[in-house]
Design an enzyme around this catalytic site. Sequence first.
Site, PDB file in Angstrom:
ATOM      1  N   ARG A  61     -17.416  -5.682 -50.403  1.00 20.37           N
ATOM      2  CA  ARG A  61     -17.081  -6.293 -48.927  1.00 20.37           C
ATOM      3  C   ARG A  61     -16.027  -5.901 -48.137  1.00 20.37           C
ATOM      4  O   ARG A  61     -16.053  -5.930 -46.934  1.00 20.37           O
ATOM      5  CB  ARG A  61     -17.133  -7.974 -49.119  1.00 20.37           C
ATOM      6  CG  ARG A  61     -18.534  -8.370 -49.359  1.00 20.37           C
ATOM      7  CD  ARG A  61     -18.409  -9.907 -49.413  1.00 20.37           C
ATOM      8  NE  ARG A  61     -19.876 -10.526 -49.845  1.00 20.37           N
ATOM      9  CZ  ARG A  61     -19.842 -12.002 -49.934  1.00 20.37           C
ATOM     10  NH1 ARG A  61     -19.029 -12.524 -49.608  1.00 20.37           N
ATOM     11  NH2 ARG A  61     -21.212 -12.155 -50.395  1.00 20.37           N
ATOM     12  N   ASP A 121     -16.424 -24.465 -39.472  1.00 18.58           N
ATOM     13  CA  ASP A 121     -16.281 -23.363 -40.482  1.00 18.58           C
ATOM     14  C   ASP A 121     -15.135 -22.724 -40.425  1.00 18.58           C
ATOM     15  O   ASP A 121     -14.428 -22.576 -39.247  1.00 18.58           O
ATOM     16  CB  ASP A 121     -17.681 -22.589 -40.334  1.00 18.58           C
ATOM     17  CG  ASP A 121     -17.705 -21.714 -41.654  1.00 18.58           C
ATOM     18  OD1 ASP A 121     -18.797 -22.280 -42.335  1.00 18.58           O
ATOM     19  OD2 ASP A 121     -17.127 -21.010 -42.219  1.00 18.58           O
TER      20      ASP A 121
END
Length: 267
Positions: free
Chosen positions: A35, A137
């Site tokens: 990632r 979030d």
Amino acid sequence: MSKISDAAFKGVCDYFFRISGIRLTEGKRALVLSRLHRLSQDCGFPDLNEFIARLTRGQLGEDVAVAVVDRLTTNETYFFREPAHFADLRQRAQGHRAGEEFSVWSAASSTGEEAYSCAMLLADTLGKAPWRIWGTDLSTTVVAAARTGLYPVDRIENMPENYLKRYCLRGEGPYEGQMLIDRSLRQRVEFLGANLTQDLPQRLPMFDVIFLRNVLIYFEPPAKADIVRRVITRLKPDGLLYTGHAESLSGLDLPLQSIAPAIYRHD
Ligand SMILES: C[S@@+](CC[C@H](N)C(=O)[O-])C[C@H]1O[C@@H](n2cnc3c(N)ncnc32)[C@H](O)[C@@H]1O
């Protein structure tokens, strides 16, 4: 792809823990590498270890720090996930006192599927009566995606057919293969950035139902208890907390009473 040294792996894990409260384990080494590799290249660092060293010394700027957190969070979600909660939500909404706003919070809302699932259900159940959904979030990328209300059509798998017809617009031309949540629903759903391990945004009101699902799983018990205690400060006196069915709150000594699987009421 460059390798990640032990020191760099520890450095980035500690860094991510300080920001998100989530402890990445040794088993996540390959995931961290895959990632962050591309991001490191895009930022002009062919060597990931050098990128991490600069990051953890605070030398890369806020936008890179945000991008790292975005890459390391797990955002998997889908419409009408864990349907038992939506059946319960329908009952709560139907039993709600007329005239008062019915409000739902999708804490850890990811790309917004959970919040819009609630919106469809409340539009169906309460119609034009006052109701409102909030989604929050940690990851700014998913919050921005959620605000668009635009999804690839292959995301609609679990969506009831009549909801699809009433609340989703199929894209044409440049939007072929996508669908847009109807404006009347988007207008009643608000998305904000919020870190559940820190003070909550002042603007968040009190809620009838809070969805705190598939996020506690990433935290150690003390951090998990801390998040739940903070989140339930926003529950109305009769309000309910929904957690993911795979997430246990047992042994955390919380002021909650379990009333059904993964459904809790304030003690
Ligand atoms: C797996 S998704 C769950 C989405 C949705 N609730 C569901 O059940 O489908 C977990 C989300 O939690 C968010 N998250 C992780 N740590 C967080 C924190 N400290 N504060 C707020 N959100 C966080 C991630 O960014 C991610 O979008």
